[in-house]
Design a protein around this motif. Structure first.
Motif, PDB file in Angstrom:
ATOM      1  N   LEU A  28      37.891  36.257  45.532  1.00 32.81           N
ATOM      2  CA  LEU A  28      36.998  36.861  44.404  1.00 32.81           C
ATOM      3  C   LEU A  28      36.088  37.872  44.878  1.00 32.81           C
ATOM      4  O   LEU A  28      35.908  38.744  43.980  1.00 32.81           O
ATOM      5  CB  LEU A  28      36.218  35.614  43.791  1.00 32.81           C
ATOM      6  CG  LEU A  28      37.037  34.318  43.275  1.00 32.81           C
ATOM      7  CD1 LEU A  28      35.920  33.453  42.675  1.00 32.81           C
ATOM      8  CD2 LEU A  28      37.626  34.869  42.007  1.00 32.81           C
ATOM      9  N   GLY A  29      35.680  38.060  45.989  1.00 35.53           N
ATOM     10  CA  GLY A  29      35.075  39.075  46.335  1.00 35.53           C
ATOM     11  C   GLY A  29      35.619  40.445  46.544  1.00 35.53           C
ATOM     12  O   GLY A  29      35.076  41.356  46.822  1.00 35.53           O
ATOM     13  N   THR A  30      37.081  40.477  46.351  1.00 37.53           N
ATOM     14  CA  THR A  30      37.682  41.777  46.335  1.00 37.53           C
ATOM     15  C   THR A  30      37.782  42.111  44.916  1.00 37.53           C
ATOM     16  O   THR A  30      38.376  43.216  44.802  1.00 37.53           O
ATOM     17  CB  THR A  30      39.095  41.704  47.056  1.00 37.53           C
ATOM     18  OG1 THR A  30      39.765  40.589  46.170  1.00 37.53           O
ATOM     19  CG2 THR A  30      38.809  41.081  48.459  1.00 37.53           C
ATOM     20  N   TRP A  49      40.597  39.805  34.200  1.00 37.31           N
ATOM     21  CA  TRP A  49      40.180  38.805  35.121  1.00 37.31           C
ATOM     22  C   TRP A  49      40.634  37.353  34.605  1.00 37.31           C
ATOM     23  O   TRP A  49      39.909  36.724  33.601  1.00 37.31           O
ATOM     24  CB  TRP A  49      38.737  38.789  35.552  1.00 37.31           C
ATOM     25  CG  TRP A  49      38.362  37.843  36.710  1.00 37.31           C
ATOM     26  CD1 TRP A  49      38.957  37.133  37.275  1.00 37.31           C
ATOM     27  CD2 TRP A  49      36.833  37.828  37.032  1.00 37.31           C
ATOM     28  NE1 TRP A  49      38.051  36.291  38.237  1.00 37.31           N
ATOM     29  CE2 TRP A  49      36.975  36.746  37.971  1.00 37.31           C
ATOM     30  CE3 TRP A  49      35.780  38.331  36.673  1.00 37.31           C
ATOM     31  CZ2 TRP A  49      35.661  36.145  38.613  1.00 37.31           C
ATOM     32  CZ3 TRP A  49      34.688  37.942  37.108  1.00 37.31           C
ATOM     33  CH2 TRP A  49      34.703  36.946  38.135  1.00 37.31           C
ATOM     34  N   ILE A  50      41.464  36.487  35.240  1.00 37.52           N
ATOM     35  CA  ILE A  50      41.552  35.105  34.890  1.00 37.52           C
ATOM     36  C   ILE A  50      40.935  34.254  35.759  1.00 37.52           C
ATOM     37  O   ILE A  50      40.840  34.038  36.591  1.00 37.52           O
ATOM     38  CB  ILE A  50      43.309  34.732  35.083  1.00 37.52           C
ATOM     39  CG1 ILE A  50      44.167  35.824  34.473  1.00 37.52           C
ATOM     40  CG2 ILE A  50      43.659  33.416  34.659  1.00 37.52           C
ATOM     41  CD1 ILE A  50      45.874  35.742  34.701  1.00 37.52           C
ATOM     42  N   ARG A  51      40.095  33.507  34.850  1.00 40.06           N
ATOM     43  CA  ARG A  51      39.169  32.611  35.309  1.00 40.06           C
ATOM     44  C   ARG A  51      38.727  31.533  34.024  1.00 40.06           C
ATOM     45  O   ARG A  51      39.266  31.547  33.167  1.00 40.06           O
ATOM     46  CB  ARG A  51      37.871  33.081  35.818  1.00 40.06           C
ATOM     47  CG  ARG A  51      37.168  34.093  34.902  1.00 40.06           C
ATOM     48  CD  ARG A  51      36.160  34.831  35.238  1.00 40.06           C
ATOM     49  NE  ARG A  51      35.189  35.479  34.421  1.00 40.06           N
ATOM     50  CZ  ARG A  51      35.501  36.587  33.674  1.00 40.06           C
ATOM     51  NH1 ARG A  51      36.633  37.221  33.711  1.00 40.06           N
ATOM     52  NH2 ARG A  51      34.591  36.970  32.802  1.00 40.06           N
ATOM     53  N   TYR A  77      41.700  29.141  41.870  1.00 40.35           N
ATOM     54  CA  TYR A  77      41.865  28.818  40.352  1.00 40.35           C
ATOM     55  C   TYR A  77      43.155  28.652  39.945  1.00 40.35           C
ATOM     56  O   TYR A  77      43.856  27.984  39.273  1.00 40.35           O
ATOM     57  CB  TYR A  77      41.179  29.792  39.565  1.00 40.35           C
ATOM     58  CG  TYR A  77      41.215  29.604  38.220  1.00 40.35           C
ATOM     59  CD1 TYR A  77      40.593  28.182  37.437  1.00 40.35           C
ATOM     60  CD2 TYR A  77      41.773  30.325  37.165  1.00 40.35           C
ATOM     61  CE1 TYR A  77      40.459  27.960  36.199  1.00 40.35           C
ATOM     62  CE2 TYR A  77      41.689  30.060  35.587  1.00 40.35           C
ATOM     63  CZ  TYR A  77      41.155  28.824  35.341  1.00 40.35           C
ATOM     64  OH  TYR A  77      41.258  28.758  33.915  1.00 40.35           O
ATOM     65  N   LEU A  78      44.076  29.658  40.816  1.00 42.49           N
ATOM     66  CA  LEU A  78      45.613  29.832  40.501  1.00 42.49           C
ATOM     67  C   LEU A  78      46.112  28.261  40.930  1.00 42.49           C
ATOM     68  O   LEU A  78      46.957  27.732  40.146  1.00 42.49           O
ATOM     69  CB  LEU A  78      46.363  30.935  41.367  1.00 42.49           C
ATOM     70  CG  LEU A  78      47.933  30.813  41.212  1.00 42.49           C
ATOM     71  CD1 LEU A  78      48.376  31.116  39.933  1.00 42.49           C
ATOM     72  CD2 LEU A  78      48.310  31.809  42.035  1.00 42.49           C
ATOM     73  N   VAL A  79      45.581  27.765  42.108  1.00 43.38           N
ATOM     74  CA  VAL A  79      46.087  26.586  42.509  1.00 43.38           C
ATOM     75  C   VAL A  79      45.841  25.250  41.737  1.00 43.38           C
ATOM     76  O   VAL A  79      46.547  24.418  41.268  1.00 43.38           O
ATOM     77  CB  VAL A  79      45.669  26.197  43.921  1.00 43.38           C
ATOM     78  CG1 VAL A  79      46.026  24.887  44.500  1.00 43.38           C
ATOM     79  CG2 VAL A  79      46.438  27.237  44.967  1.00 43.38           C
ATOM     80  N   LYS A 122      52.578  26.105  48.601  1.00 46.54           N
ATOM     81  CA  LYS A 122      53.576  25.579  47.641  1.00 46.54           C
ATOM     82  C   LYS A 122      53.560  26.428  46.427  1.00 46.54           C
ATOM     83  O   LYS A 122      54.617  26.622  45.755  1.00 46.54           O
ATOM     84  CB  LYS A 122      53.458  23.899  47.569  1.00 46.54           C
ATOM     85  CG  LYS A 122      53.926  23.157  48.597  1.00 46.54           C
ATOM     86  CD  LYS A 122      53.664  21.904  48.739  1.00 46.54           C
ATOM     87  CE  LYS A 122      53.580  21.217  50.076  1.00 46.54           C
ATOM     88  NZ  LYS A 122      53.297  19.680  49.897  1.00 46.54           N
ATOM     89  N   VAL A 123      52.240  26.620  46.008  1.00 46.99           N
ATOM     90  CA  VAL A 123      52.277  27.445  44.678  1.00 46.99           C
ATOM     91  C   VAL A 123      52.737  28.634  44.950  1.00 46.99           C
ATOM     92  O   VAL A 123      53.590  29.298  44.000  1.00 46.99           O
ATOM     93  CB  VAL A 123      50.660  27.355  44.265  1.00 46.99           C
ATOM     94  CG1 VAL A 123      50.512  28.453  43.125  1.00 46.99           C
ATOM     95  CG2 VAL A 123      50.214  25.930  43.802  1.00 46.99           C
TER      96      VAL A 123
END
Length: 181
Positions: A28-30, A49-51, A77-79, A122-123
């Motif tokens: 997130l910091g990037t 931004w997906i959140r 968040y993706l995981v 795995k994701v």
């Protein structure tokens, strides 16, 4: 400029491949750095931004419907999205959510990507994309097995199926009687 090389390369690849949907999985910091480079390097795609907010969920829906843009998501968040539903064999269901960008960029791929038993790995491995990039200055982390994990995640058709096969092929050692400690 410091810390912009990998980002600039990924933006250039997106431009050369004429990618219309780019998914960036990164710490997130990037985010602000990515947003700056996407604009400065002329990708001419909206940055989303997906959140877990109303705007973030809308961004996810736009990606699912292949709306052109550069989509940024944190790996945690993706995981969590991928593991909300799990198939019968325990595989995360990212692709069933309709996520298949033209370009998938995994920034700092060694964070989660070098541990072949982690949910993150795995994701990442289960995701489909027209083209995939793993970015990292330390891509295998602190362990040689990270080299297999990241390679297998990115190029499964070109990487030995198991770590043992990978190790036997790329990490052969020979006894040198003249070497010393």
């Amino acid at each position: 400029e410091m810390s912009g090389g990998k980002t600039a390369v990924a933006c250039r690849v997106a431009k050369l491949r004429q990618a219309q949907t780019v998914l960036i999985v990164a710490p997130l910091g990037t985010r602000t750095g990515w947003e700056y480079h996407v604009d400065a390097l002329g990708l001419n795609l909206p940055f989303r931004w997906i959140r877990n907010t109303k705007a973030g969920k809308k961004a996810l829906a736009l990606l699912q419907f292949d709306e052109p843009g550069v989509y940024f998501i944190g790996r945690q968040y993706l995981v969590s999205l991928a593991w909300d539903e799990i198939t019968a064999n325990g595989v995360p269901v990212v692709n069933e959510k309709g996520i298949r960008p033209d370009l998938l960029v995994i920034d700092e791929a060694h964070l989660g990507g070098s541990n072949r038993t982690s949910q993150t790995w795995k994701v990442y491995k289960s995701m489909s994309a027209g083209f995939r990039m793993a970015l990292s200055g330390t891509w295998m982390g602190n362990f040689f097995d990270g080299a297999w994990a990241v390679s297998n995640m990115m190029w499964p058709e070109h990487t030995p199926k198991t770590f043992k096969e990978f190790k036997d092929r790329f990490a052969k050692t020979e006894f040198d009687p003249w070497a010393y400690d």
